[in-house]
Design an enzyme around this catalytic site. Structure first.
Site, short mmCIF file in Angstrom:
data_model
loop_
_atom_site.label_atom_id
_atom_site.label_comp_id
_atom_site.label_asym_id
_atom_site.label_seq_id
_atom_site.Cartn_x
_atom_site.Cartn_y
_atom_site.Cartn_z
N ASP A 182 0.82 -1.21 0.00
CA ASP A 182 0.00 0.00 0.00
C ASP A 182 0.85 1.26 0.00
OD1 ASP A 182 -2.64 1.19 0.09
OD2 ASP A 182 -2.13 1.83 2.12
N LEU A 263 -7.99 6.00 2.79
CA LEU A 263 -8.08 7.15 1.89
C LEU A 263 -6.78 7.43 1.14
CD1 LEU A 263 -10.07 9.58 4.20
CD2 LEU A 263 -10.92 8.40 2.19
N ARG A 264 -5.78 6.57 1.35
CA ARG A 264 -4.50 6.80 0.66
C ARG A 264 -4.69 6.73 -0.86
NH1 ARG A 264 -1.24 3.57 3.35
NH2 ARG A 264 -0.42 5.23 4.67
N ALA A 265 -5.53 5.83 -1.33
CA ALA A 265 -5.75 5.70 -2.77
C ALA A 265 -6.32 6.98 -3.36
CB ALA A 265 -6.68 4.52 -3.05
N VAL A 268 -3.45 9.52 -3.59
CA VAL A 268 -2.49 9.15 -4.64
C VAL A 268 -3.09 9.40 -6.02
CG1 VAL A 268 -1.27 7.21 -5.70
CG2 VAL A 268 -1.25 7.48 -3.24
#
Length: 669
Positions: A182, A263-265, A268
């Site tokens: 991730d 919420l990292r996606a 990014v």
């Protein structure tokens, strides 16, 4: 290779994208592509004499070489590309403190590691999926915090460590830990081209480079300069790119539709879409940027278990982008944008969601292949077609007895250089690594008067006083599955349950960082389906394709396991094996066949390999042959229903009680 090239260039434009994970088969120039990126990156300004590449405009206030005042000189140097070898030590990664000088002289002597060298540059890890767990933990900390910490018994050093993380891997050799997976912003799947003309051009250029490297470099120098200039121009344009509310809604809608964790996606994807616009020379993010960003940022975040292949449903992606294009978030489901909806007049906004839900139910209802021998499309006579495995479940922990010294993992007890807990102190045999402070002081205390130490003076320490920690943690093992695929196991319902159990154990092996191997025996021989590997995904694929039927050559299966372990012990002597024999214990043929199986079991047990027998015998009449095999192998026999972690049956988690010979050999060692 266009998609890989784009992903690397986007990170060059905006390092905040978060790096690239390159997945592909061997021999596809993954490493060559990554190393070529360093030559395109612009030079960076650094403080003169700083080993940590501090930026003169914003030096690190905690830099070990600081403080950097305004009078400090500055210069420029190329952006660094630091390679982190798979077998690197922890001290080489984070740096090392000279603990002996720190204690005896009060000098904080720190030698920077690779994380310091990679600051403001590129950290490249080839075969990142083979990296040891404790090194993965260090990378996760540095990637999350942007700093590296070295803590040793009250002596600490910290410095900035922000880098572009690039990793390459061959999925056949094992998967990556989800936590590190991730952390990579983007992922790219590559394979060698199958077009003969393109392959010929690759070979032609490689031969030209080998014949005259300087002339080859000069031939492409102009194009590389133009590419480097385009990177600089895109970096300058990046702050001016606008991410509209529509584009942001599309990004968050896509992430929600594909049910990615956290919420990292979303973040990014937003950074990638902005970088794409800047790379194209635009100041506005378009729908095509959002789509490309999703294709790069989401596939590796869609995995739900280690057997899922990364990827996206492109039709679902297009429907989500269209559904959330050019409309106010407070509007109803209908698309009132100027270009109209994809369904035409009166189509309604709910159609895309309905279409997305439709295929899933139909796919899950596909009938199983016919297993009747001799039918069209089935296996040869006397065999049954492969059947699907039952749903996997969480299994009980099976361990190898004693204490090993193998590769760090999560299964059996082992002495480790990092992680785990301290069990005792010992004299260091080489450089002092992990100081045991209490033991060191205890060893030095009786000699202070003889060494002339007076009150108020520093502790008088000598080399013989130092003690270091002996730590105990967990190791990964070689789990060798020996699966009975004979006719006595071929009942469809029972084989589905057996495959489900093995699949569950495979998932457990993935989580515990084991190597796995798989042998099947049926008909007249045993076959090594999967040589020992870290690729649990490959093991699951072999299991799903496993046909059944024929006789039960039990002795052949055990002898093949004996030979496989012998060869693997030469390759990896510290990794201890655990044999999982899945059978009902019946050996087809005369009494001699059963006697051969008993002798083979005794031979396998003599190697000291730990074993567990998964008893697949069912029905009102039980012969107990699997239990007899377990006794000969010095291991327990476990019924299928006892493998579940939530089973009420009592399953012994270690094998020591049933293997006295193993305990004796451990004591002798």
């Amino acid at each position: 290779m266009d998609r890989l090239r784009l992903a690397l260039l986007l990170n060059a434009v905006s390092p905040q994208v978060g790096g690239v994970l390159v997945r592909g088969e061997k021999g596809t120039a993954k490493s060559t592509m990554v190393r070529a990126l360093a030559g395109l990156l612009p030079d960076i300004a650094v403080v003169d004499g700083c080993r940590f590449a501090c930026d003169p405009a914003a030096p690190d206030p905690q830099c070990p070489d600081g403080p950097h005042t305004g009078a400090s000189g500055s210069g420029r140097r190329p952006t660094s590309l630091v390679e982190l070898p798979v077998g690197v030590s922890e001290d080489r990664v984070v740096g090392s403190l000279d603990l002996e000088r720190a204690l005896a002289e009060g000098v904080k002597a720190y030698e920077p590691g690779l994380l310091a060298a990679a600051h403001r540059g590129v950290l490249y890890i080839d075969e990142v999926n083979l990296l040891h767990d404790h090194l993965v933990d260090l990378l996760l900390d540095a990637a999350a915090m942007g700093r590296s910490y070295v803590e040793r018994e009250g002596v600490s050093v910290r410095h900035a460590s922000r880098f572009l993380l690039v990793g390459t891997m061959n999925p056949e050799e094992g998967e990556l830990r989800p936590q590190l997976l991730d952390r990579f912003g983007l992922t790219v799947e590559i394979a060698a081209t199958r077009e003969p003309q393109e392959r010929a051009e690759v070979v032609r250029r490689r031969l030209a480079h080998d014949a005259d490297p300087a002339a080859f470099a000069a031939r492409w120098a102009a194009e590389e300069r133009a590419l480097a200039a385009r990177i600089v121009a895109a970096r300058e344009l990046l702050p001016q790119v606008e991410l509209s509310d529509t584009a942001l809604r599309q990004i968050t809608a896509v992430c929600a539709a594909f049910e990615v964790d956290g919420l990292r996606a979303d973040i990014v994807m937003a950074r990638t879409a902005v970088a794409l616009a800047a790379w194209a020379g635009r100041t506005q993010v378009l729908a095509e940027d959002v789509r490309t960003a999703a294709e790069l940022a989401l596939p590796h975040r869609r995995r739900r278990n280690p057997f899922d292949a990364p990827g996206l449903d492109e039709s679902k992606l297009d429907e989500t982008l269209e559904q959330f294009a050019d409309r106010d978030p407070d509007d109803g489901p209908e698309d009132d944008g100027p270009e109209g909806g994809p369904d035409g007049p009166g189509g309604g906004g709910g159609a895309p969601a309905d279409r997305a839900d439709g295929p899933a139910d139909g796919a899950s209802a596909a009938p199983e292949p016919d297993s009747t021998p001799g039918t069209a499309g089935s296996a040869p006579a006397g065999e049954h077609s492969p059947v699907a495995a039952d749903q996997p479940y969480r299994t009980r922990l099976l361990q190898v007895p004693g204490t090993g010294e193998g590769v760090q993992g999560r299964r059996s007890r082992a002495r480790t250089e990092s992680g785990g807990h301290t069990v005792r102190a010992a004299r260091p045999t080489g450089a002092l690594q992990r100081l045991h402070l209490t033991a060191t002081l205890t060893a030095a205390a009786p000699h202070q008067l003889a060494r002339g130490r007076r009150t108020g003076q520093p502790l008088a320490l000598r080399r013989d006083d130092f003690r270091q920690q002996v730590r105990e943690g967990r190791e990964g093992n070689l789990v060798l599955f020996v699966v009975d695929a004979s006719g006595s196991m071929a009942a469809r319902q029972r084989m589905s349950a057996v495959k489900g159990a093995v699949l569950s154990l495979l998932m457990d092996a993935y989580q515990r960082r084991d190597k796995i191997g798989m042998i099947s025996f049926r008909g007249g021989s045993a076959e090594l389906l999967l040589p020992p590997t870290s690729s649990v995904e490959a093991g699951a694929a072999r299991l799903q394709q496993l046909p059944t039927g024929g006789r039960t050559p039990l002795a052949a299966g055990l002898l093949r396991a004996h030979e496989t372990l012998r060869v693997e012990r030469l390759r990896d002597p510290l990794r201890r094996p655990l044999v999982v024999l899945v059978t009902d214990g019946r050996a087809t043929g005369s009494r001699a066949a059963l006697d051969d199986a008993r002798r083979a079991a005794v031979l396998l047990a003599a190697t000291g390999a730990a074993s567990v027998v998964v008893d697949c015998e069912s029905g009102p009449v039980r012969l107990g042959l699997a239990g007899e095999l377990a006794s000969l192998l010095h291991g327990p026999a476990v019924r299928l229903d006892e493998l579940r972690a939530d089973s009420v049956a009592s399953l012994v988690q270690t094998l020591t009680a049933s293997r006295p010979s193993a305990r004796s050999s451990q004591k002798a060692a």
